[in-house]
Design a protein around this motif. Sequence first.
Motif, PDB file in Angstrom:
ATOM      1  N   ILE A  36      38.387  16.031 -99.062  1.00 27.87           N
ATOM      2  CA  ILE A  36      37.214  16.935 -98.316  1.00 27.87           C
ATOM      3  C   ILE A  36      37.256  16.842 -97.031  1.00 27.87           C
ATOM      4  O   ILE A  36      37.272  15.631 -96.253  1.00 27.87           O
ATOM      5  N   ALA A  37      37.423  18.172 -96.340  1.00 27.36           N
ATOM      6  CA  ALA A  37      37.503  18.010 -94.838  1.00 27.36           C
ATOM      7  C   ALA A  37      36.007  18.330 -93.929  1.00 27.36           C
ATOM      8  O   ALA A  37      35.739  17.619 -92.917  1.00 27.36           O
ATOM      9  N   SER A  38      35.140  18.945 -94.929  1.00 24.12           N
ATOM     10  CA  SER A  38      33.706  18.845 -93.953  1.00 24.12           C
ATOM     11  C   SER A  38      32.780  19.337 -95.167  1.00 24.12           C
ATOM     12  O   SER A  38      33.174  19.852 -96.152  1.00 24.12           O
ATOM     13  N   ILE A  39      31.498  19.071 -94.958  1.00 27.78           N
ATOM     14  CA  ILE A  39      30.481  19.364 -95.540  1.00 27.78           C
ATOM     15  C   ILE A  39      29.584  20.629 -94.861  1.00 27.78           C
ATOM     16  O   ILE A  39      29.084  20.564 -93.838  1.00 27.78           O
ATOM     17  N   VAL A  40      29.177  21.664 -95.826  1.00 24.18           N
ATOM     18  CA  VAL A  40      28.669  22.767 -95.264  1.00 24.18           C
ATOM     19  C   VAL A  40      27.192  22.654 -95.754  1.00 24.18           C
ATOM     20  O   VAL A  40      26.310  23.068 -95.099  1.00 24.18           O
ATOM     21  N   SER A  41      26.967  22.204 -96.893  1.00 24.81           N
ATOM     22  CA  SER A  41      25.720  21.851 -97.312  1.00 24.81           C
ATOM     23  C   SER A  41      25.710  20.880 -98.697  1.00 24.81           C
ATOM     24  O   SER A  41      26.761  20.824 -99.251  1.00 24.81           O
ATOM     25  N   PRO A  42      24.457  20.847 -99.184  1.00 22.96           N
ATOM     26  CA  PRO A  42      24.785  19.881-100.483  1.00 22.96           C
ATOM     27  C   PRO A  42      25.269  20.318-101.788  1.00 22.96           C
ATOM     28  O   PRO A  42      25.715  19.835-102.613  1.00 22.96           O
ATOM     29  N   THR A  43      25.349  21.675-101.552  1.00 19.43           N
ATOM     30  CA  THR A  43      26.320  22.639-102.611  1.00 19.43           C
ATOM     31  C   THR A  43      27.420  23.190-102.491  1.00 19.43           C
ATOM     32  O   THR A  43      28.209  23.780-103.120  1.00 19.43           O
ATOM     33  N   GLN A  44      27.864  23.105-101.088  1.00 17.61           N
ATOM     34  CA  GLN A  44      29.349  23.416-100.689  1.00 17.61           C
ATOM     35  C   GLN A  44      29.919  22.643 -99.618  1.00 17.61           C
ATOM     36  O   GLN A  44      29.344  22.002 -98.735  1.00 17.61           O
ATOM     37  N   ALA A  45      31.327  22.626 -99.780  1.00 14.62           N
ATOM     38  CA  ALA A  45      32.208  21.914 -98.843  1.00 14.62           C
ATOM     39  C   ALA A  45      33.566  22.669 -98.724  1.00 14.62           C
ATOM     40  O   ALA A  45      33.727  23.698 -99.416  1.00 14.62           O
ATOM     41  N   ALA A  68      33.200  25.676-108.468  1.00 20.27           N
ATOM     42  CA  ALA A  68      33.624  27.187-108.301  1.00 20.27           C
ATOM     43  C   ALA A  68      34.916  27.239-107.181  1.00 20.27           C
ATOM     44  O   ALA A  68      34.630  26.728-106.046  1.00 20.27           O
ATOM     45  N   THR A  69      36.007  27.712-107.435  1.00 24.32           N
ATOM     46  CA  THR A  69      37.157  27.614-106.521  1.00 24.32           C
ATOM     47  C   THR A  69      37.630  29.137-106.299  1.00 24.32           C
ATOM     48  O   THR A  69      37.395  29.868-107.296  1.00 24.32           O
ATOM     49  N   THR A  70      38.140  29.445-105.425  1.00 25.07           N
ATOM     50  CA  THR A  70      38.715  30.705-104.986  1.00 25.07           C
ATOM     51  C   THR A  70      39.845  30.605-104.453  1.00 25.07           C
ATOM     52  O   THR A  70      40.190  29.820-103.602  1.00 25.07           O
ATOM     53  N   ASN A  71      41.038  31.399-104.957  1.00 29.85           N
ATOM     54  CA  ASN A  71      42.493  31.398-104.720  1.00 29.85           C
ATOM     55  C   ASN A  71      42.526  31.789-103.295  1.00 29.85           C
ATOM     56  O   ASN A  71      42.115  32.665-102.773  1.00 29.85           O
ATOM     57  N   GLY A  72      43.208  30.784-102.454  1.00 27.82           N
ATOM     58  CA  GLY A  72      43.538  31.113-101.205  1.00 27.82           C
ATOM     59  C   GLY A  72      42.467  30.376-100.223  1.00 27.82           C
ATOM     60  O   GLY A  72      42.542  30.750 -98.838  1.00 27.82           O
ATOM     61  N   SER A  73      41.209  30.045-100.832  1.00 27.65           N
ATOM     62  CA  SER A  73      40.193  29.528-100.000  1.00 27.65           C
ATOM     63  C   SER A  73      39.902  28.109 -99.971  1.00 27.65           C
ATOM     64  O   SER A  73      40.285  27.726-101.026  1.00 27.65           O
ATOM     65  N   THR A  74      39.553  27.278 -98.871  1.00 21.43           N
ATOM     66  CA  THR A  74      39.284  25.911 -98.759  1.00 21.43           C
ATOM     67  C   THR A  74      37.629  25.712 -99.340  1.00 21.43           C
ATOM     68  O   THR A  74      37.430  24.343 -99.296  1.00 21.43           O
ATOM     69  N   THR A  75      36.847  26.726 -99.563  1.00 22.27           N
ATOM     70  CA  THR A  75      35.650  26.525 -99.673  1.00 22.27           C
ATOM     71  C   THR A  75      35.442  26.167-101.181  1.00 22.27           C
ATOM     72  O   THR A  75      36.071  26.972-102.200  1.00 22.27           O
ATOM     73  N   VAL A  76      34.763  25.170-101.516  1.00 25.97           N
ATOM     74  CA  VAL A  76      34.351  24.926-103.079  1.00 25.97           C
ATOM     75  C   VAL A  76      32.985  24.743-103.050  1.00 25.97           C
ATOM     76  O   VAL A  76      32.253  24.419-102.036  1.00 25.97           O
ATOM     77  N   SER A  77      32.262  25.121-104.181  1.00 19.78           N
ATOM     78  CA  SER A  77      30.689  24.963-104.447  1.00 19.78           C
ATOM     79  C   SER A  77      30.710  24.304-105.728  1.00 19.78           C
ATOM     80  O   SER A  77      31.311  24.196-106.939  1.00 19.78           O
ATOM     81  N   SER A  78      29.301  23.670-105.759  1.00 17.20           N
ATOM     82  CA  SER A  78      28.918  22.964-107.157  1.00 17.20           C
ATOM     83  C   SER A  78      27.507  22.551-106.934  1.00 17.20           C
ATOM     84  O   SER A  78      26.854  22.247-105.919  1.00 17.20           O
ATOM     85  N   GLY A  79      26.790  23.176-107.949  1.00 12.80           N
ATOM     86  CA  GLY A  79      25.218  22.938-108.088  1.00 12.80           C
ATOM     87  C   GLY A  79      24.754  21.505-108.329  1.00 12.80           C
ATOM     88  O   GLY A  79      23.575  21.037-108.107  1.00 12.80           O
ATOM     89  N   SER A  80      25.765  20.744-108.916  1.00  9.84           N
ATOM     90  CA  SER A  80      25.473  19.178-109.087  1.00  9.84           C
ATOM     91  C   SER A  80      26.149  18.099-108.171  1.00  9.84           C
ATOM     92  O   SER A  80      25.651  17.084-108.443  1.00  9.84           O
ATOM     93  N   ALA A  81      27.128  18.533-107.456  1.00  9.09           N
ATOM     94  CA  ALA A  81      27.896  17.330-106.763  1.00  9.09           C
ATOM     95  C   ALA A  81      27.018  16.903-105.941  1.00  9.09           C
ATOM     96  O   ALA A  81      27.098  15.541-105.423  1.00  9.09           O
ATOM     97  N   GLY A  82      26.005  17.378-105.161  1.00  9.35           N
ATOM     98  CA  GLY A  82      25.417  16.923-104.054  1.00  9.35           C
ATOM     99  C   GLY A  82      26.170  16.305-103.051  1.00  9.35           C
ATOM    100  O   GLY A  82      26.026  15.271-102.592  1.00  9.35           O
TER     101      GLY A  82
END
Length: 594
Positions: free
Chosen positions: A350-359, A315-329
């Motif tokens: 990838i600049a940083s890891i927020v959690s296993p589902t978000q970067a 999942a991506t959001t226009n203008g945002s650097t945050t991406v999420s995925s339930g399977s990427a780990g």
Amino acid sequence: MQFNVAPVSLTSDEPGPFVVWAGDDGYDTQAGYFSLLASSGIKGTLFLSVDWVDQPGTSPVYGDSYITTAQVAAIVSAGHEVATHGKNHEDLGNYYLTYGAAALDLLLGAAIGDIQSKFGFSVKTGSYPGGSANSRVKEIVSRRHEFFRCSRGVVSRNAPDPFDVPGIDILAPSQSAIEGYIDEAVANRSIVVLFHHGSIDSTQLTKVSNLISYASSAGCDQGNFYRAMSQRSKWLSTRALIDAQGNAFHPVVHTNELIVDRNDNIGDHYVLDLDESTNAPFMDATSGTPFEFRKDLLALGTFYVGRRRVFEDFATTNGSTTVSSGSAGFRADDVGISISGTGIPAATTIASIVSPTQATMSAAATASGTNAAVTLDRPLSLGVTAAGEMRLYNGLSIYGTQSQEVSFRRLESTLEGSISANQWINSGTAGVGGAMTIDSGTGGSYVTIKGFATRIRSEDDTLRLRLGAAKDGIDFGTAEDVTIERDGSGNLAANVSLKTDGDLIVGTAGNGLLVKEGSNACLGTATLVSGSATVATSAVTANSRILLTPQNLSGVGTPQPMAVSARVAGTSFTITSASASDTSTVGWMIVEPA
């Protein structure tokens, strides 16, 4: 983490020849053997099957009674080493095949625990009951031991494999033969492991005493197995174990990432990592050259080659650097790798890891999306070359959006794993179950399978089809006795009947039906004698339709009516003309109703 590991040079202060004195199993006559060693100032090794201690009865092989708790305690008190030899003298290879890796590890742990609890000895080494083991068993015993002995009847040349060190049973060979082994150890500055089982009588003790003197006069150090192996090993840096020839073996490295640097005028290095969740090894090269494994590669988890996989739930959001995925780990070591896909600018990482589902990414997305296909890339390898065997106990996964290729000189399955249709990945999309698809693409490309024979089996493992092998053709069936092949004249040949529910069509004028004539055939000619002829053929049946056609006229001026006047199924049939003077040649054909 980065550290240097330097080989040890062979110099005059390196260990010289070493004679290891040992005993296997656990018999009462070994008490005198170890007492003799102690009186000679030698500390030997008892490879003990701990469940044999205090066992009633006698050995069916040597006739000895089994060793007692008091005898083992006396051996330990004299300073000798005690090592494992199974728990109840189990064949470790067969035990592993029968019960699996976890059970074998527990068995070894139980043997070590019994020795420590009963005799207060901290076990560091062992030997294989029966003398040999496969690579998987060696890996399992290495978890609880530092060295392991086998039994091959040869001298160990600096023990290149610390979990496969050969030894020599000294019961049967003559004293002079064993002295030859000691001479070989002297010549090669190596160790020779001499071990005794049972039947140690006064003659055997005299032989051992003479051999101790001979080894001493030859300048050999003498002692137990652990000391001999330890002398030929040095600890350098973080638990990197190096033998006297400069070979690193059984290293234990505690680090998030291992960098191997050539440290010469050529330079360059590669990085070895382990997957945080699966412990699967993967490597990144800095020069783009293929990875070459000059010795066997043992992969207990999945072995990853090249790029990481493609995920389809980003999942991506226009203008945002945050991406999420339930399977990427997402993992810590994902920082810095490239990320690409719809709505993600080129050269984004990838600049940083927020959690296993978000970067977070190094650049903002240019479009919003859900369930987008995104690729997380590692540096692309040009290939993996293995000069030895590659043992993949889990599986081989190939990820990437580019065309991939796997070539095998020899391919075989093991009890630990198999080549499965569940997940053969090229595009990066994973799956469980379902069909395996081989897609050669468009433009006239082909799928080429090279092999002596290709066998296709059904789910119940019944052989259904075999291509190739000794002939250019196809085999059907379990017995491989039904074939279709091209003969030397370019004809399609089968060794069984061909059945069709449609018509048999000969589509080119001038072609037709060809039937072989000869003994017991279904086609042939017969010459009438006095208007009659009997045709011998086993092909005739009670239901045969027999077609008759005169091939010429002889003895009559006009064609005469004729018929099959008699038949004996499986033997013959008789042709009779209406004229007794008919001596024409008659063509005949047998056709069976379907």
